[in-house]
Design an enzyme around this catalytic site. Structure first.
Site, PDB file in Angstrom:
ATOM      1  N   SER A  54       0.840  -1.153   0.025  1.00 28.53           N
ATOM      2  CA  SER A  54      -0.051   0.178  -0.034  1.00 28.53           C
ATOM      3  C   SER A  54       0.833   1.305  -0.085  1.00 28.53           C
ATOM      4  O   SER A  54       0.500   2.317  -0.550  1.00 28.53           O
ATOM      5  CB  SER A  54      -1.084  -0.052   1.234  1.00 28.53           C
ATOM      6  OG  SER A  54      -0.127  -0.051   2.258  1.00 28.53           O
ATOM      7  N   HIS A  87      -5.717  -3.678  -2.202  1.00 29.40           N
ATOM      8  CA  HIS A  87      -5.294  -2.476  -3.357  1.00 29.40           C
ATOM      9  C   HIS A  87      -5.494  -3.165  -4.738  1.00 29.40           C
ATOM     10  O   HIS A  87      -5.000  -2.455  -5.676  1.00 29.40           O
ATOM     11  CB  HIS A  87      -4.073  -1.881  -3.083  1.00 29.40           C
ATOM     12  CG  HIS A  87      -4.188  -0.870  -2.060  1.00 29.40           C
ATOM     13  ND1 HIS A  87      -4.662   0.597  -2.061  1.00 29.40           N
ATOM     14  CD2 HIS A  87      -3.748  -0.985  -0.586  1.00 29.40           C
ATOM     15  CE1 HIS A  87      -4.612   0.899  -0.768  1.00 29.40           C
ATOM     16  NE2 HIS A  87      -4.221   0.146   0.102  1.00 29.40           N
ATOM     17  N   LYS A 125     -12.126   0.423  -1.097  1.00 27.33           N
ATOM     18  CA  LYS A 125     -11.300   1.072  -1.930  1.00 27.33           C
ATOM     19  C   LYS A 125     -11.707   1.189  -3.350  1.00 27.33           C
ATOM     20  O   LYS A 125     -12.787   1.984  -3.341  1.00 27.33           O
ATOM     21  CB  LYS A 125      -9.746   0.149  -1.981  1.00 27.33           C
ATOM     22  CG  LYS A 125      -9.177   0.430  -0.514  1.00 27.33           C
ATOM     23  CD  LYS A 125      -8.001  -0.121  -0.320  1.00 27.33           C
ATOM     24  CE  LYS A 125      -7.495  -0.465   1.271  1.00 27.33           C
ATOM     25  NZ  LYS A 125      -7.708   0.342   2.219  1.00 27.33           N
TER      26      LYS A 125
END
Ligand SMILES: Cc1ncc(COP(=O)(O)O)c(C=O)c1O
Length: 393
Positions: free
Chosen positions: A182, A210, A241
Site C-alpha cells: 500500500s 489494493h 477502496k
C-alpha cells in the site's frame, strides 16, 4: 487536585510537533472525488483509494437509497445472531463468483478481515512467514494469533525459503503477503511464494486490498493477474477502496468460510454492515463486470501520471500500480512537499516513519479513473514547481 493520568500523551504529542510529524486531519467538505474541497481549499485529490471513482457513482447511490428505503439504515445485530440479511448473503455469493472461489465471508472492514482471519486460523504452536512490508492489519492478526512470526525481506522468496527449510515439516505454516503493497505500490511475489507454499505445505494467504477492482480481468485482483487461481488458499479483498463503499472479505474454500463464521472474532462480535453498504457493493460488482472500460481508464491515467513524475526527475520507487510514491527522504521534507502542494491546490498526503522507513518518507499519490487529463497535468505542473523549490528535482 487529581493529576491527569494521561498527561504523558501530551508530552508525546509535543515530541511529534518538534519532529515535524504532527498531523492535523484534513477535512473533506465535499464528495470524495478527483477534484474536491479539503480544509476550505479546492484541490486535485491524489490521496484517496477511490480508484474507479465509485464513491459517487449514480448507480451505486441509487441502489444504496433503495436498500435504505426497503430495509432501513441498520442491520441491528451481529451476523451470528439476527444481523444476517438476505442482501449480505447475496453479496457473499456474488463475491465468491467474482473471485472464482467456493465461498466468501464479508467483514466490517479489510482490517477486520485480515486480523480476524489470521488470529482465528492459527494458534501458539503455529508459525507465520510474512513479508516485512505487509499491512498493519496482517501484523496485528499475527500478534493476536500468538503464533511464532518470521519476517522475510520484502518480496525475497529465497529468504522465505531459507526460513521454511529450518522449520519442522509437521508444524502448521502460513505464508502471507500483500498483493499490492500500500505504500510502495509494488506487487507481492505471488508466483514464487505460491510455489514455495506448495513445496513446504504452507497455507498461502494474499491481502488483495489494493488489487481488487484494479488488477486482473474485471478487477479480480493479483491472483487473476498472475494466474495463480487455486494456488492461494485465502484471498482478502476490500470493499472500501476500488469498490467505493466499506468492508472487507475473505474468499476461499467453503470449509474456511464456515470456520470463520464460527471463530473469526470481528465477525462474531461486531454488528454487520447496514444493508445499503451491501447494496452499494453489489452495484459496484455490476459495474466491474459490465463496464470494464472504467479499469482501462484507471490504467491510462496511471501510465500518464507516473511517466510525468518520472520525466520530471522524481524518485517514484518501484511502483507497478496506481499507487505512486514520490520519495523525498527525511520526514520533514516529505511533509513540506505535501504541505506546499496543498497550498498550490494538490492534495497528496505525506507518509513518514513509522509507516515507512525513516529515510524513505514520501508523498503518496493515487490517480483514479475519473481524473481528467487537465487535472493530472495541473498536478504535474505543481509537482514540478514545488519539487524545484525544495531541491528534489
Ligand atoms: C494492504 C491493506 N490491507 C488492508 C487494509 C484495510 O482495509 P480497510 O480500509 O477496508 O479496513 C488496507 C487499507 O487501509 C490496506 O492498505
Amino acid at each position: 487536585m487529581r493529576q491527569d493520568p494521561l498527561a504523558y500523551l501530551s508530552t508525546e504529542l509535543d515530541t511529534l510537533r518538534q519532529q515535524g510529524l504532527y498531523r492535523s486531519l484534513r477535512v473533506l467538505e465535499d464528495r470524495q472525488q478527483a477534484a474536491t474541497h479539503f480544509d476550505g481549499r479546492s484541490v486535485v485529490n491524489l490521496s484517496s483509494n477511490n480508484y474507479l471513482g465509485l464513491t459517487t457513482h449514480p448507480k451505486l447511490i441509487e441502489k444504496a437509497i433503495k436498500a435504505i428505503t426497503d430495509f432501513g439504515v441498520g442491520s441491528g445485530s451481529v451476523r451470528t445472531i439476527a444481523g444476517t440479511m438476505s442482501i449480505h448473503m447475496e453479496l457473499e455469493r456474488r463475491l465468491a463468483s467474482f473471485k472464482k472461489t467456493e465461498a466468501v465471508v464479508v467483514f466490517q472492514s479489510g482490517f477486520a478481515a485480515n486480523a480476524g482471519t489470521v488470529a482465528a486460523i492459527l494458534n501458539k504452536d503455529d508459525v507465520i512467514i510474512s513479508d516485512e512490508l505487509n499491512h498493519a492489519s496482517i501484523i496485528d492478526g499475527c500478534r493476536l494469533s500468538k503464533a511464532a512470526i518470521k519476517i522475510f525481506p520484502h518480496k525475497d522468496a529465497d529468504a522465505a525459503r531459507r526460513i521454511l527449510k529450518d522449520l519442522p515439516a509437521a508444524q502448521r505454516k502460513l505464508l502471507i503477503t500483500d498483493g499490492v503493497f500500500s505504500m510502495d505500490g509494488d506487487l507481492g511475489a505471488l508466483p514464487a511464494l505460491s510455489s514455495l507454499a506448495e513445496e513446504y505445505g504452507c497455507i498461502m494467504m494474499v491481502d488483495d486490498a489494493h488489487a481488487s477492482g484494479v488488477f486482473g480481468k474485471h478487477g479480480r485482483g493479483t491472483i487473476d493477474h498472475f494466474d495463480v487461481h487455486g494456488r492461494v488458499d485465502i484471498q482478502v479483498g476490500t470493499l472500501s477502496k476500488a469498490i467505493g463503499a466499506l468492508g472487507g472479505y475473505v474468499a476461499g474454500s467453503r470449509a474456511l468460510i464456515e470456520f470463520l463464521y464460527h471463530r473469526a472474532r470481528p465477525f462474531l462480535f461486531s454488528t454487520s454492515h447496514p444493508p445499503s453498504v451491501a447494496a452499494t457493493c453489489l452495484a459496484a460488482l455490476d459495474i466491474l463486470e459490465q463496464e470494464p472500460a472504467i479499469i482501462d481508464r484507471l490504467w491510462e491515467n496511471t501510465r500518464f501520471f507516473k511517466a510525468g513524475l518520472q520525466s520530471l526527475g522524481f524518485n517514484t520507487g518501484l511502483s507497478e500500480s496506481p499507487i505512486t510514491p514520490v520519495i523525498a527522504g527525511e520526514s520533514i521534507r516529505a511533509m513540506k512537499l505535501s504541505d506546499r502542494l496543498f497550498e498550490e491546490g494538490v492534495f497528496a498526503q505525506g507518509i513518514a516513519f513509522p509507516t515507512v522507513a525513516r529515510d524513505k518518507a514520501r508523498v503518496r499519490t493515487i490517480v483514479t479513473a475519473t481524473h481528467t487529463r487537465d487535472e493530472l497535468q495541473f498536478a504535474l505542473d505543481k509537482f514540478q514547481k514545488v519539487g524545484q523549490e525544495l531541491g528534489l528535482i
